[in-house]
Design an enzyme around this catalytic site. Structure first.
Site, PDB file in Angstrom:
ATOM      1  N   ASP A 109      -8.731  -5.044  -5.958  1.00  0.00           N
ATOM      2  CA  ASP A 109      -8.268  -3.872  -5.195  1.00  0.00           C
ATOM      3  C   ASP A 109      -8.912  -2.586  -5.716  1.00  0.00           C
ATOM      4  OD1 ASP A 109      -6.836  -1.963  -3.770  1.00  0.00           O
ATOM      5  OD2 ASP A 109      -4.925  -2.999  -4.004  1.00  0.00           O
ATOM      6  N   SER A 129       0.833  -1.200   0.000  1.00  0.00           N
ATOM      7  CA  SER A 129       0.000   0.000   0.000  1.00  0.00           C
ATOM      8  C   SER A 129       0.881   1.270   0.000  1.00  0.00           C
ATOM      9  CB  SER A 129      -0.936  -0.064   1.206  1.00  0.00           C
ATOM     10  OG  SER A 129      -1.952   0.903   1.116  1.00  0.00           O
ATOM     11  N   HIS A 167      -8.279  -4.688  -1.250  1.00  0.00           N
ATOM     12  CA  HIS A 167      -6.954  -4.181  -0.884  1.00  0.00           C
ATOM     13  C   HIS A 167      -6.395  -4.862   0.366  1.00  0.00           C
ATOM     14  CE1 HIS A 167      -3.696  -1.286  -0.969  1.00  0.00           C
ATOM     15  NE2 HIS A 167      -3.951  -0.903   0.269  1.00  0.00           N
TER      16      HIS A 167
END
Lengths: 383, 383
Positions: free
Chosen positions: A329, A160, A362
């Site tokens: 995601d 991330s 995610h």
């Protein structure tokens, strides 16, 4: 895994202050960090791990207490966020590697941040805490490595927002990095990223308690931060999962806002997520990291004129890259990793691009270690 | 087209008040509306049009002034939002049809709304203005039709949230409707709809000036409403278009929030959209319509036990449906129209489903009349 203790690294001084790229200056900066495994004699087995936006340096093991951060270190944080990935025989094998993870500058888990005391005034920095960039972050963390006497790293790894910092480190210090593992991350913020991040900034800014960031002596901007978290939550967690979890939730009797009455389990669940988050995070930190992410541009952070210039360094240094995409995601879309990989391929960098298929969105990188472990272990083992 | 004048319809009385489904009660309700074309002698050529969330009853022609709503009737509203669709020889042909469009109950363009004076107190309703549902809306509009002596409509037509009301009208009054045209709309709010709508509710609720909705004597919750608009704006307008438009924007010198400084044209453009919107809309109205949309469920609004029960009525009445999808729509996703069409097909209703290809996103229905005109004109001509 057994208990882990957070340690603190101090750098900068009155005569040699930390100068940040936006013009901010701090005499001294503290980084809270943890390590796992043993640094070998020639200091050649280190891995630097970067955490995600609302994560911490406490990536693995159990840590029930961090000096001087009181109530914010909530029980849900005591177990490390990557305990399934860091340990003997795991993806980041502590029998072989020495792993370091530091809380971001501007953070709220022990590193210098807006809630820390400004030595000049003896009060929390609040609004006066400077803006920080990804380049600032990696420069400070390089000092931590210097302090350990670590020259070249086996790898920088980040999921991330952590993947953005891994990129910034690898391109600012190309010869200190052998491998880069970028998970569900990107090369440059997209229009959609920036929109969603700007909404979150405004949600906090417009909270009646925000007071420009100087709220430490009164009530904090809880609803603003909760709203910001809700806005981001739907990008982290797959909508089907939100719906599933919400069905198990009950409507709280206190879920009454100024006028609106929460109608269903679904709204109640989202509000609950927001309220849970504000207990463990500081709104000013959220703004700083959000701002850092919002203007991330790989070339700019690396002081390069173009992506070509930036990745030429990476090629020269002989780095090898492993880039993960998550097909579901909605935070860092697969297109963003494709952009990164395209730049790497153009520069003829050795790169592997793996898409994992998940229904978790995610957050998969936190929840499904088996999807990532084999490739990471293989890449590190090759090093 | 020439000037159009808004007219006002009053209904309800002390002895026969308007009872709303959530328990609210109002002695009298006013609907602001406009009409185009002429009602024929047997009153068989009427079309009822529903506007979108932040739209108005002023769908076509030029209207520089609406009695008693002062500053909120901004110049950008003076030209009707569907002037390219309503007129002689256009999709809704005023040589043939009599078209009516009314501002929603709870609205801010002349219908009774939170900013209207409560006759009991002589002050704006504010927080005391009741919640309204889609079923309430169409019941009130049916009274307006009664007042005109209109029995059966040639069609009900609605884009976006207006499409939800068209559905509610057509299913509550199946024998009063020959055709239904639903554009970029749906059958039931999705999880994502509800999330995005709930964020907007919280953005307004948390504004320092909101005061539960009783802000008419002080400063209104401008930033909260602006943030709500920004959150929705990215679902109306295609991201590429936002980016294109933003590039032509300049960063305004006054774009400084409490702490954050707007960094780029893109953020400046979004903030500008929000600030422009608050000049022409009322936050309390936004909350009411947002709430109505958020809990929309076709069967519930029609007091039916299931979609099957609901659409059996539609089949019995012999209604014909035309459903439009926009392939780039991020507000009402194409899957939502597919759900609606699936229900209609199951009930063996005569339905045409057309997907228009556009790079303009949800707003296409406002911007590209040629994509919709041929099918609408054909369907109405057939009637």
């Amino acid at each position: 895994m057994s208990n882990v203790t957070t340690r603190f690294f101090h750098t900068g001084s009155a005569t040699d202050p930390i100068r940040l790229r936006d013009g901010g200056e701090m005499e001294e900066v503290t980084l809270a960090y943890e390590t796992w495994g043993e640094l070998n004699e020639d200091r050649s087995n280190a891995i630097l791990l970067f955490h995600a936006l609302s994560g911490s340096h406490h990536a693995a093991g159990f840590n029930p207490d961090i000096e001087a951060i009181n109530g914010i270190w909530q029980p849900e944080l005591h177990e490390g966020w990557w305990s399934d990935m860091i340990g003997p025989g795991l993806a980041l094998d502590t029998n072989r590697y020495f792993i370091i993870c530091a809380n971001y500058l501007g953070g709220c888990y022990g590193s210098s941040g807006p809630a820390s005391l400004d030595p000049e005034t003896g009060k929390p920095w609040g609004s006066r805490f400077p803006h920080v960039t990804a380049a600032d972050q990696v420069e400070i963390q390089a000092r931590l490595l210097d302090d350990f006497g670590i020259g070249k790293l086996v790898a920088v790894i980040g999921p991330s927002v952590g993947g953005l910092l891994a990129l910034a480190f690898a391109t600012r210090f190309p010869h200190r990095v052998a491998n880069v593992v970028s998970i569900a991350s990107g090369y440059k913020t997209t229009v959609l990223n920036r929109l969603v991040l700007f909404e979150q900034i405004l949600a906090i800014e417009n909270d009646p308690n925000f007071n420009g960031g100087d709220y430490y002596e009164g009530a904090p901007p809880l609803y603003g931060l909760a709203l910001a978290r809700m806005i981001s939550h739907k990008t982290f967690v797959h909508l089907d999962a939100i719906e599933r979890r919400a069905r198990q939730d009950v409507v709280q009797p206190d879920d009454v806002l100024a006028w609106y009455r929460v109608r269903d389990q679904f709204q109640s669940y989202m509000l609950h997520q927001g309220k849970k988050f504000v207990k463990r995070f500081d709104a000013n930190t959220y703004l700083r990291i959000n701002d850092m992410w919002s203007r991330f541009d790989g070339a700019q952070e690396g002081d390069a004129g173009s992506p070509e210039d930036l990745f030429a360094r990476v090629k020269d240094a002989g780095q090898k890259w492993l880039v993960f995409s998550i097909d579901s995601d909605f935070c860092f879309y697969p297109e963003e990793q494709t952009e990164l990989v395209t730049h790497l391929e153009k520069a003829k960098v050795d790169v592997m691009h793996i898409t994992v298929h998940s229904d978790k969105g995610h957050d998969s990188f936190l929840l499904e270690p088996n999807l990532y472990t084999p490739h990471i272990a293989w890449v590190l083992g090759r090093a």
